[in-house]
Write a protein that holds these residues in place. Structure first.
Motif, PDB file in Angstrom:
ATOM      1  N   HIS A   1       0.949  -0.992   0.065  1.00  0.00           N
ATOM      2  CA  HIS A   1      -0.148  -0.369   0.026  1.00  0.00           C
ATOM      3  C   HIS A   1       0.789   1.229  -0.230  1.00  0.00           C
ATOM      4  O   HIS A   1       0.767   2.792   0.800  1.00  0.00           O
ATOM      5  CB  HIS A   1      -0.963  -0.320   1.096  1.00  0.00           C
ATOM      6  N   ARG A   2       1.849   0.850  -1.013  1.00  0.00           N
ATOM      7  CA  ARG A   2       2.796   1.931  -0.878  1.00  0.00           C
ATOM      8  C   ARG A   2       2.707   3.256  -2.132  1.00  0.00           C
ATOM      9  O   ARG A   2       1.857   2.666  -2.958  1.00  0.00           O
ATOM     10  CB  ARG A   2       4.404   1.946  -1.430  1.00  0.00           C
ATOM     11  N   ASP A   3       2.888   4.727  -2.114  1.00  0.00           N
ATOM     12  CA  ASP A   3       2.747   5.150  -2.628  1.00  0.00           C
ATOM     13  C   ASP A   3       3.546   5.482  -3.455  1.00  0.00           C
ATOM     14  O   ASP A   3       4.942   6.659  -3.363  1.00  0.00           O
ATOM     15  CB  ASP A   3       2.245   6.744  -2.059  1.00  0.00           C
ATOM     16  N   ILE A   4       3.555   4.507  -4.563  1.00  0.00           N
ATOM     17  CA  ILE A   4       5.396   4.611  -4.864  1.00  0.00           C
ATOM     18  C   ILE A   4       5.201   5.739  -6.136  1.00  0.00           C
ATOM     19  O   ILE A   4       7.062   6.671  -6.599  1.00  0.00           O
ATOM     20  CB  ILE A   4       5.209   3.483  -5.899  1.00  0.00           C
ATOM     21  N   ALA A   5       4.682   6.400  -6.896  1.00  0.00           N
ATOM     22  CA  ALA A   5       4.586   7.891  -7.874  1.00  0.00           C
ATOM     23  C   ALA A   5       5.107   8.869  -6.827  1.00  0.00           C
ATOM     24  O   ALA A   5       5.952   9.524  -6.785  1.00  0.00           O
ATOM     25  CB  ALA A   5       3.355   7.723  -8.462  1.00  0.00           C
ATOM     26  N   ARG A   6       4.743   8.750  -5.623  1.00  0.00           N
ATOM     27  CA  ARG A   6       4.938   9.865  -4.810  1.00  0.00           C
ATOM     28  C   ARG A   6       6.712   9.814  -4.037  1.00  0.00           C
ATOM     29  O   ARG A   6       7.249  10.615  -4.269  1.00  0.00           O
ATOM     30  CB  ARG A   6       4.042  10.384  -3.506  1.00  0.00           C
ATOM     31  N   GLU A   7       6.631   8.513  -3.964  1.00  0.00           N
ATOM     32  CA  GLU A   7       8.092   8.821  -3.289  1.00  0.00           C
ATOM     33  C   GLU A   7       8.972   8.169  -4.430  1.00  0.00           C
ATOM     34  O   GLU A   7      10.186   9.366  -4.675  1.00  0.00           O
ATOM     35  CB  GLU A   7       8.850   6.639  -3.047  1.00  0.00           C
ATOM     36  N   ARG A   8       8.981   7.877  -5.857  1.00  0.00           N
ATOM     37  CA  ARG A   8      10.054   8.721  -7.120  1.00  0.00           C
ATOM     38  C   ARG A   8       9.962   9.560  -7.511  1.00  0.00           C
ATOM     39  O   ARG A   8      11.426  10.667  -6.780  1.00  0.00           O
ATOM     40  CB  ARG A   8       9.153   8.147  -7.371  1.00  0.00           C
ATOM     41  N   ALA A   9       8.870  10.482  -6.731  1.00  0.00           N
ATOM     42  CA  ALA A   9       8.474  12.335  -6.867  1.00  0.00           C
ATOM     43  C   ALA A   9       9.687  13.101  -6.373  1.00  0.00           C
ATOM     44  O   ALA A   9      10.249  13.679  -6.251  1.00  0.00           O
ATOM     45  CB  ALA A   9       7.215  12.771  -7.123  1.00  0.00           C
ATOM     46  N   ASP A  10       9.980  12.246  -5.017  1.00  0.00           N
ATOM     47  CA  ASP A  10      10.805  13.279  -3.856  1.00  0.00           C
ATOM     48  C   ASP A  10      11.478  12.907  -3.801  1.00  0.00           C
ATOM     49  O   ASP A  10      12.287  13.541  -2.837  1.00  0.00           O
ATOM     50  CB  ASP A  10       9.885  12.714  -2.257  1.00  0.00           C
ATOM     51  N   LEU A  11      12.641  11.480  -4.128  1.00  0.00           N
ATOM     52  CA  LEU A  11      13.314  11.137  -4.106  1.00  0.00           C
ATOM     53  C   LEU A  11      14.732  12.227  -4.444  1.00  0.00           C
ATOM     54  O   LEU A  11      15.465  12.252  -3.296  1.00  0.00           O
ATOM     55  CB  LEU A  11      13.671   9.611  -5.090  1.00  0.00           C
ATOM     56  N   ALA A  12      14.600  13.158  -5.237  1.00  0.00           N
ATOM     57  CA  ALA A  12      15.134  14.424  -4.803  1.00  0.00           C
ATOM     58  C   ALA A  12      15.413  15.352  -4.474  1.00  0.00           C
ATOM     59  O   ALA A  12      16.443  15.500  -3.412  1.00  0.00           O
ATOM     60  CB  ALA A  12      15.475  15.130  -6.369  1.00  0.00           C
ATOM     61  N   LYS A  13      14.315  15.445  -3.023  1.00  0.00           N
ATOM     62  CA  LYS A  13      14.504  16.292  -2.242  1.00  0.00           C
ATOM     63  C   LYS A  13      15.071  15.677  -0.730  1.00  0.00           C
ATOM     64  O   LYS A  13      15.484  16.081  -0.508  1.00  0.00           O
ATOM     65  CB  LYS A  13      12.902  16.617  -1.739  1.00  0.00           C
ATOM     66  N   TYR A  14      15.611  14.345  -0.467  1.00  0.00           N
ATOM     67  CA  TYR A  14      16.241  13.804   0.332  1.00  0.00           C
ATOM     68  C   TYR A  14      17.327  12.607  -0.099  1.00  0.00           C
ATOM     69  O   TYR A  14      18.104  11.584   0.390  1.00  0.00           O
ATOM     70  CB  TYR A  14      15.207  12.803   1.059  1.00  0.00           C
ATOM     71  N   PRO A  15      18.551  13.647  -0.568  1.00  0.00           N
ATOM     72  CA  PRO A  15      19.583  13.133  -1.148  1.00  0.00           C
ATOM     73  C   PRO A  15      20.348  12.536   0.124  1.00  0.00           C
ATOM     74  O   PRO A  15      21.274  11.261  -0.266  1.00  0.00           O
ATOM     75  CB  PRO A  15      20.164  14.283  -1.958  1.00  0.00           C
ATOM     76  N   ASP A  16      20.049  12.762   1.545  1.00  0.00           N
ATOM     77  CA  ASP A  16      21.179  11.930   2.299  1.00  0.00           C
ATOM     78  C   ASP A  16      20.002  11.991   3.157  1.00  0.00           C
ATOM     79  O   ASP A  16      20.519  11.361   4.454  1.00  0.00           O
ATOM     80  CB  ASP A  16      22.028  13.856   3.166  1.00  0.00           C
ATOM     81  N   ALA A  17      19.346  10.871   3.070  1.00  0.00           N
ATOM     82  CA  ALA A  17      18.442  10.385   3.707  1.00  0.00           C
ATOM     83  C   ALA A  17      19.134   9.009   4.230  1.00  0.00           C
ATOM     84  O   ALA A  17      18.899   8.001   4.893  1.00  0.00           O
ATOM     85  CB  ALA A  17      17.152   9.547   2.952  1.00  0.00           C
TER      86      ALA A  17
END
Length: 587
Positions: A271-287
């Motif tokens: 039940h993940r929002d994969i599209a949102r996760e992919r879109a947000d990936l660049a926001k969190y480069p140090d995760a």
């Protein structure tokens, strides 16, 4: 008449005085041997006479706190780690204290997970122990004298501003914080080829709130998105010097986001929002820098193939995955490493992008397994999510997933403002408790937990100076039925052979023996023996604190003993104490 040298006659005579049945049998390492099977081939105590079991001796440590240790028995001496990392050596027949080491803990060090530790390792004339303040110490096994003491990791506690945000919030204003993510060591170390293997815990950021109910366990676990925590690791240290030989970081150095899996590897929807996760990936480069992945479980070691197996904890920040898009490798995984180098061979991530606290906590177990007409070297692991997994231990291929050994409800669903009740909860399934495997009967024995939790999305309202902050809570429910489940699992088919319900959730682990017995304790203070074939309760003893540690058995001078720590568990609300109890057959 043929004459023999007097020295040979003396040797033959001495051997005659010690028949095979009277030979001493040790418990030399955490899981009995490197397979972690915890199956003892001793049958003096068996289904026919276990009712005659009596207390042989009792040791009182004077430290009443969460007691999780597996004792080690070698050379007629028990080596027992106490809460807060004190260690005692006891005569295994009489209980006499031979020496005691008092651990000088770092002042004001933030404990991630309470005072408990899972035990010591004994090898090369030394006793090794990881500590709650993230150190590895070596003691002289004869005297208890400190030989060396090294820092494995620094505290790495949560940023102060996150704590202030939490305690200043409206819904949690009166809550006090019981634990932050100070780095510590919970696992018992294991020694192999001159190296001490140990891993760190507490790197997955999360706050445990004190419960306001007397005698209740710790309350909600609280998770915020953001840059909290650090990455975990398992490392090898030289037994003589403490020098770090290799280190494996539990967070993948590259591609920690993985494949963005929509399901678990065995096909359960996440039940993940994969599209949102992919879109947000660049926001969190140090995760990945804050990635979590505690190392909870003492590794199993395959000496023939030079491999080791251990489980990793949840990603960080805990529960809220907003700031860590992707699968978050290698968190919540069974990991296989080259034991000589620490290089990864394979991993199996049970829950990609975990948001429910389903860390791989119970130790892996090694056994040979019949699969498609041939025997395969296998590794089994009883999961917090409530299934028993069996893998080819050379390749990681999943060979079988068992029937569920606990109930599933709303599994892998997202939090809601009203609160979503889910099973298994953050406590398990099975928690850190070790299991036992009877390889000849292809049966695993698993102590588990039925305890619903409420998964809730909360909001700290915005103020004139601060924006609104979302966070999640996972709270074990106190006003609903909860219990323990002891299961016997047929590994060949994955089916449940039998189950036994206990009044309280089970934590602490168990022991299986060739006497067709299962020994296991409960938080109520009961220490029980069950018929391994049927699950029937055959014997029980009432102690004065929760029996929430794994029992062991050993033999000296032809007498079999069973030993267990009874000191309770604060997290589960079980009465704490300072007892170490040893049993033998009475007349």
């Amino acid at each position: 008449m043929m004459r023999f040298p007097s020295c040979l006659l003396a040797l033959v005579g001495s051997l005659a005085l010690v028949p095979a049945w009277a030979a001493d049998i040790d418990w030399p390492t955490y899981g009995l041997d490197h397979s972690n099977r915890r199956y003892a081939a001793i049958d003096q105590i068996n289904t026919g006479n276990v009712a005659r079991l009596v207390r042989a001796w009792t040791y009182r440590s004077g430290v009443k706190a969460t007691f999780q240790a597996t004792p080690i028995m070698v050379d007629r001496t028990i080596f027992l780690s106490l809460p807060f990392n004190h260690v005692v050596a006891l005569d295994a027949v009489t209980g006499k204290e031979l020496w005691r080491y008092e651990h000088a803990r770092k002042k004001d060090y933030p404990l991630c997970c309470g005072p408990g530790n899972r035990g010591v390792a004994v090898a090369d004339g030394k006793v090794f122990m990881g500590t709650v303040d993230a150190r590895l110490v070596a003691l002289d096994a004869r005297t208890g004298k400190l030989l060396w003491d090294i820092e494995v990791a620094d505290a790495g506690s949560a940023p102060a501003e996150s704590v202030n945000t939490l305690t200043d919030s409206d819904p949690l204003r009166k809550a006090s914080i019981a634990g932050t993510s100070g780095v510590g060591i919970a696992m018992a170390p294991v020694v192999y080829k001159g190296k001490v293997l140990i891993g760190v815990t507490g790197v997955g950021y999360g706050l445990h709130l004190d419960s306001d109910r007397d005698g209740a366990p710790l309350g909600a676990v609280v998770g915020f998105a953001g840059n909290y925590g650090r990455s975990g690791f398992l490392a090898a240290f030289d037994v003589n010097t403490g020098r770090r030989v290799w280190q494996f970081d539990t967070i993948a150095p590259v591609n920690w986001e993985g494949e963005f899996r929509a399901t678990t590897p065995d096909g359960m929807p996440l039940h993940r929002d994969i599209a949102r996760e992919r879109a947000d990936l660049a926001k969190y480069p140090d995760a990945a820098r804050y990635g979590g992945g505690s190392a909870w479980s003492t590794p199993a070691i395959d000496a023939r193939h030079g491999l080791l197996y251990f489980g990793t904890g949840n990603p960080s920040p805990q529960m809220d995955g907003t700031s860590r898009p992707g699968d978050n490798l290698y968190s919540v995984s069974l990991v296989c490493l080259d034991v000589d180098t620490g290089k990864i061979r394979w991993h199996y991530q049970q829950v990609p992008h975990d948001q429910w606290g389903y860390d791989v906590a119970s130790p892996a177990v090694l056994f040979d397994y019949p699969h498609q007409g041939r025997m395969v070297p296998a590794v089994g692991q009883a999961a917090k999510i409530g299934w028993y997994y069996i893998h080819n231990r050379l390749t990681g291929e999943l060979l079988r997933k068992s029937d569920e050994f606990v109930e599933h409800r709303n599994t892998f669903t997202r939090p809601t403002p009203e609160g979503q009740v889910i099973l298994p909860g953050v406590l398990g399934g099975i928690n850190w408790s070790p299991t036992s495997v009877d390889e000849a009967r292809l049966t695993a024995y698993v102590p588990a937990i039925h305890w619903p939790v409420k998964y809730t999305k909360q909001l700290i309202p915005a103020t004139a100076s601060k924006p609104a902050v979302e966070y999640t809570t996972l709270e074990p429910l106190m006003d609903v039925p909860r219990w323990g489940v002891l299961s016997a699992i047929d590994l060949a088919s994955g089916r449940i052979k039998w189950q036994k319900r206990t009044e309280q959730p089970l934590v602490g682990g168990l022991l299986a023996t060739a006497g067709n017995l299962i020994f296991m304790g409960e938080g109520s203070g009961r220490f029980n023996a069950y018929d391994a074939a049927k699950g029937e309760l055959l014997w029980s003893d009432q102690l004065d604190a929760g029996v929430n540690a794994p029992p062991i058995t050993y033999q000296i001078d032809g007498v079999q003993y069973v030993a267990v720590a009874a000191g309770g568990n604060q997290i589960f609300g079980y009465k704490t104490g300072d007892r170490f109890q040893v049993y033998r057959l009475g007349k």
